[in-house]
Design a protein around this motif. Structure first.
Motif, PDB file in Angstrom:
ATOM      1  N   MET A  42       1.430  -7.642  -9.224  1.00 49.63           N
ATOM      2  CA  MET A  42       2.501  -7.297  -8.290  1.00 49.63           C
ATOM      3  C   MET A  42       2.283  -7.974  -6.940  1.00 49.63           C
ATOM      4  N   LYS A  43       1.058  -7.969  -6.456  1.00 48.73           N
ATOM      5  CA  LYS A  43       0.761  -8.615  -5.171  1.00 48.73           C
ATOM      6  C   LYS A  43       1.053 -10.106  -5.238  1.00 48.73           C
ATOM      7  N   ALA A  44       0.552 -10.762  -6.275  1.00 49.48           N
ATOM      8  CA  ALA A  44       0.741 -12.205  -6.405  1.00 49.48           C
ATOM      9  C   ALA A  44       2.212 -12.560  -6.606  1.00 49.48           C
ATOM     10  N   ARG A  45       2.893 -11.794  -7.425  1.00 47.93           N
ATOM     11  CA  ARG A  45       4.303 -12.080  -7.726  1.00 47.93           C
ATOM     12  C   ARG A  45       5.183 -11.838  -6.506  1.00 47.93           C
ATOM     13  N   ALA A  46       4.933 -10.796  -5.738  1.00 49.41           N
ATOM     14  CA  ALA A  46       5.709 -10.533  -4.521  1.00 49.41           C
ATOM     15  C   ALA A  46       5.556 -11.696  -3.543  1.00 49.41           C
ATOM     16  N   LYS A  47       4.346 -12.221  -3.445  1.00 48.61           N
ATOM     17  CA  LYS A  47       4.099 -13.381  -2.571  1.00 48.61           C
ATOM     18  C   LYS A  47       4.833 -14.612  -3.107  1.00 48.61           C
ATOM     19  N   GLU A  48       4.744 -14.818  -4.411  1.00 48.82           N
ATOM     20  CA  GLU A  48       5.412 -15.957  -5.050  1.00 48.82           C
ATOM     21  C   GLU A  48       6.931 -15.893  -4.854  1.00 48.82           C
ATOM     22  N   LEU A  49       7.489 -14.701  -4.941  1.00 50.25           N
ATOM     23  CA  LEU A  49       8.933 -14.510  -4.763  1.00 50.25           C
ATOM     24  C   LEU A  49       9.348 -14.521  -3.285  1.00 50.25           C
ATOM     25  N   LYS A  50       8.339 -14.552  -2.403  1.00 55.67           N
ATOM     26  CA  LYS A  50       8.582 -14.535  -0.950  1.00 55.67           C
ATOM     27  C   LYS A  50       9.407 -13.323  -0.525  1.00 55.67           C
ATOM     28  N   ILE A  51       9.035 -12.162  -1.078  1.00 55.88           N
ATOM     29  CA  ILE A  51       9.716 -10.921  -0.706  1.00 55.88           C
ATOM     30  C   ILE A  51       9.257 -10.560   0.704  1.00 55.88           C
ATOM     31  N   PRO A  52      10.187 -10.456   1.647  1.00 58.37           N
ATOM     32  CA  PRO A  52       9.783 -10.150   3.024  1.00 58.37           C
ATOM     33  C   PRO A  52       9.430  -8.672   3.193  1.00 58.37           C
ATOM     34  N   ASP A  53       8.572  -8.408   4.144  1.00 58.87           N
ATOM     35  CA  ASP A  53       8.269  -7.038   4.566  1.00 58.87           C
ATOM     36  C   ASP A  53       7.840  -6.131   3.420  1.00 58.87           C
ATOM     37  N   ILE A  54       6.916  -6.614   2.587  1.00 56.79           N
ATOM     38  CA  ILE A  54       6.393  -5.815   1.482  1.00 56.79           C
ATOM     39  C   ILE A  54       4.885  -5.729   1.608  1.00 56.79           C
ATOM     40  N   ARG A  55       4.342  -4.612   1.203  1.00 60.44           N
ATOM     41  CA  ARG A  55       2.891  -4.432   1.161  1.00 60.44           C
ATOM     42  C   ARG A  55       2.564  -3.704  -0.134  1.00 60.44           C
ATOM     43  N   VAL A  56       1.656  -4.279  -0.907  1.00 57.22           N
ATOM     44  CA  VAL A  56       1.177  -3.652  -2.131  1.00 57.22           C
ATOM     45  C   VAL A  56      -0.264  -3.249  -1.878  1.00 57.22           C
ATOM     46  N   ASN A  57      -0.526  -1.940  -1.912  1.00 57.14           N
ATOM     47  CA  ASN A  57      -1.847  -1.412  -1.599  1.00 57.14           C
ATOM     48  C   ASN A  57      -2.489  -0.735  -2.796  1.00 57.14           C
ATOM     49  N   THR A  58      -3.802  -0.792  -2.809  1.00 58.86           N
ATOM     50  CA  THR A  58      -4.598   0.005  -3.731  1.00 58.86           C
ATOM     51  C   THR A  58      -4.585   1.438  -3.231  1.00 58.86           C
ATOM     52  N   ALA A  59      -4.466   2.372  -4.153  1.00 58.53           N
ATOM     53  CA  ALA A  59      -4.541   3.789  -3.789  1.00 58.53           C
ATOM     54  C   ALA A  59      -5.604   4.458  -4.643  1.00 58.53           C
ATOM     55  N   GLY A  60      -6.197   5.481  -4.077  1.00 62.55           N
ATOM     56  CA  GLY A  60      -7.047   6.354  -4.868  1.00 62.55           C
ATOM     57  C   GLY A  60      -6.150   7.215  -5.745  1.00 62.55           C
ATOM     58  N   CYS A  61      -6.678   8.275  -6.246  1.00 65.93           N
ATOM     59  CA  CYS A  61      -5.947   9.128  -7.174  1.00 65.93           C
ATOM     60  C   CYS A  61      -4.651   9.643  -6.550  1.00 65.93           C
ATOM     61  N   LEU A  62      -3.563   9.438  -7.271  1.00 59.94           N
ATOM     62  CA  LEU A  62      -2.249   9.928  -6.832  1.00 59.94           C
ATOM     63  C   LEU A  62      -1.866  11.222  -7.543  1.00 59.94           C
ATOM     64  N   GLU A  63      -2.813  11.803  -8.303  1.00 61.65           N
ATOM     65  CA  GLU A  63      -2.646  13.096  -8.977  1.00 61.65           C
ATOM     66  C   GLU A  63      -1.580  13.113 -10.064  1.00 61.65           C
ATOM     67  N   ARG A  64      -1.323  11.973 -10.669  1.00 54.77           N
ATOM     68  CA  ARG A  64      -0.431  11.937 -11.832  1.00 54.77           C
ATOM     69  C   ARG A  64      -1.111  11.157 -12.955  1.00 54.77           C
ATOM     70  N   CYS A  65      -2.403  11.424 -13.084  1.00 52.87           N
ATOM     71  CA  CYS A  65      -3.286  10.686 -13.991  1.00 52.87           C
ATOM     72  C   CYS A  65      -2.771  10.643 -15.423  1.00 52.87           C
ATOM     73  N   GLU A  90      10.156  -6.111 -13.571  1.00 51.86           N
ATOM     74  CA  GLU A  90      11.436  -5.404 -13.511  1.00 51.86           C
ATOM     75  C   GLU A  90      11.525  -4.517 -12.270  1.00 51.86           C
ATOM     76  N   ILE A  91      10.441  -3.857 -11.914  1.00 52.64           N
ATOM     77  CA  ILE A  91      10.423  -3.028 -10.702  1.00 52.64           C
ATOM     78  C   ILE A  91      10.640  -3.893  -9.469  1.00 52.64           C
ATOM     79  N   LEU A  92       9.975  -5.036  -9.408  1.00 52.90           N
ATOM     80  CA  LEU A  92      10.167  -5.936  -8.268  1.00 52.90           C
ATOM     81  C   LEU A  92      11.620  -6.410  -8.186  1.00 52.90           C
ATOM     82  N   GLN A  93      12.159  -6.861  -9.309  1.00 53.81           N
ATOM     83  CA  GLN A  93      13.519  -7.411  -9.307  1.00 53.81           C
ATOM     84  C   GLN A  93      14.586  -6.344  -9.047  1.00 53.81           C
TER      85      GLN A  93
END
Length: 117
Positions: A42-65, A90-93
């Motif tokens: 997702m990080k690489a593809r967002a950069k490749e698509l030149k999506i502006p103003d996006i940040r893809v972050n690593t998260a710890g447990c989101l409690e929906r394991c 598909e989510i990106l697009q």
């Protein structure tokens, strides 16, 4: 959001759970289900698509394991469970670029973890 709030720093801020639990844990974990690979794509593809103003972050447990790999996109607060790079694409697009929703991948209020016991 109120008029007094500053504008969002990112138009899309995506948190991807990469939590890792011991093998055999009853709840499982997103990392064991491939979330790190999906986050990296997702990080690489967002950069490749030149999506502006996006940040893809690593998260710890989101409690929906149990439903992972889990990710959430803000400011909307929409939760997804992608399992393939095609799902991430598909989510990106559809969501990030198009402003729509990928209903088949969404986690809803019905997808809640069992009570802690």
């Amino acid at each position: 959001m109120t008029d007094a709030d500053p504008p969002p720093f990112y138009q899309a801020h995506i948190f991807v759970c990469t939590n890792r639990r011991p093998e055999g844990h009853p709840r499982g974990c997103c990392a064991a289900r491939g979330s790190e690979k999906l986050r990296d794509y997702m990080k690489a593809r967002a950069k490749e698509l030149k999506i502006p103003d996006i940040r893809v972050n690593t998260a710890g447990c989101l409690e929906r394991c149990e439903f992972g790999p889990a990710m959430v996109i803000y400011p909307e607060g929409v939760w997804y469970r992608p399992t393939t790079v095609e799902d991430v694409e598909e989510i990106l697009q559809v969501h990030v670029i198009g402003g729509g929703r990928v209903r088949r991948l969404m986690l809803t209020d019905k997808d809640v973890p069992p009570p802690k016991g």
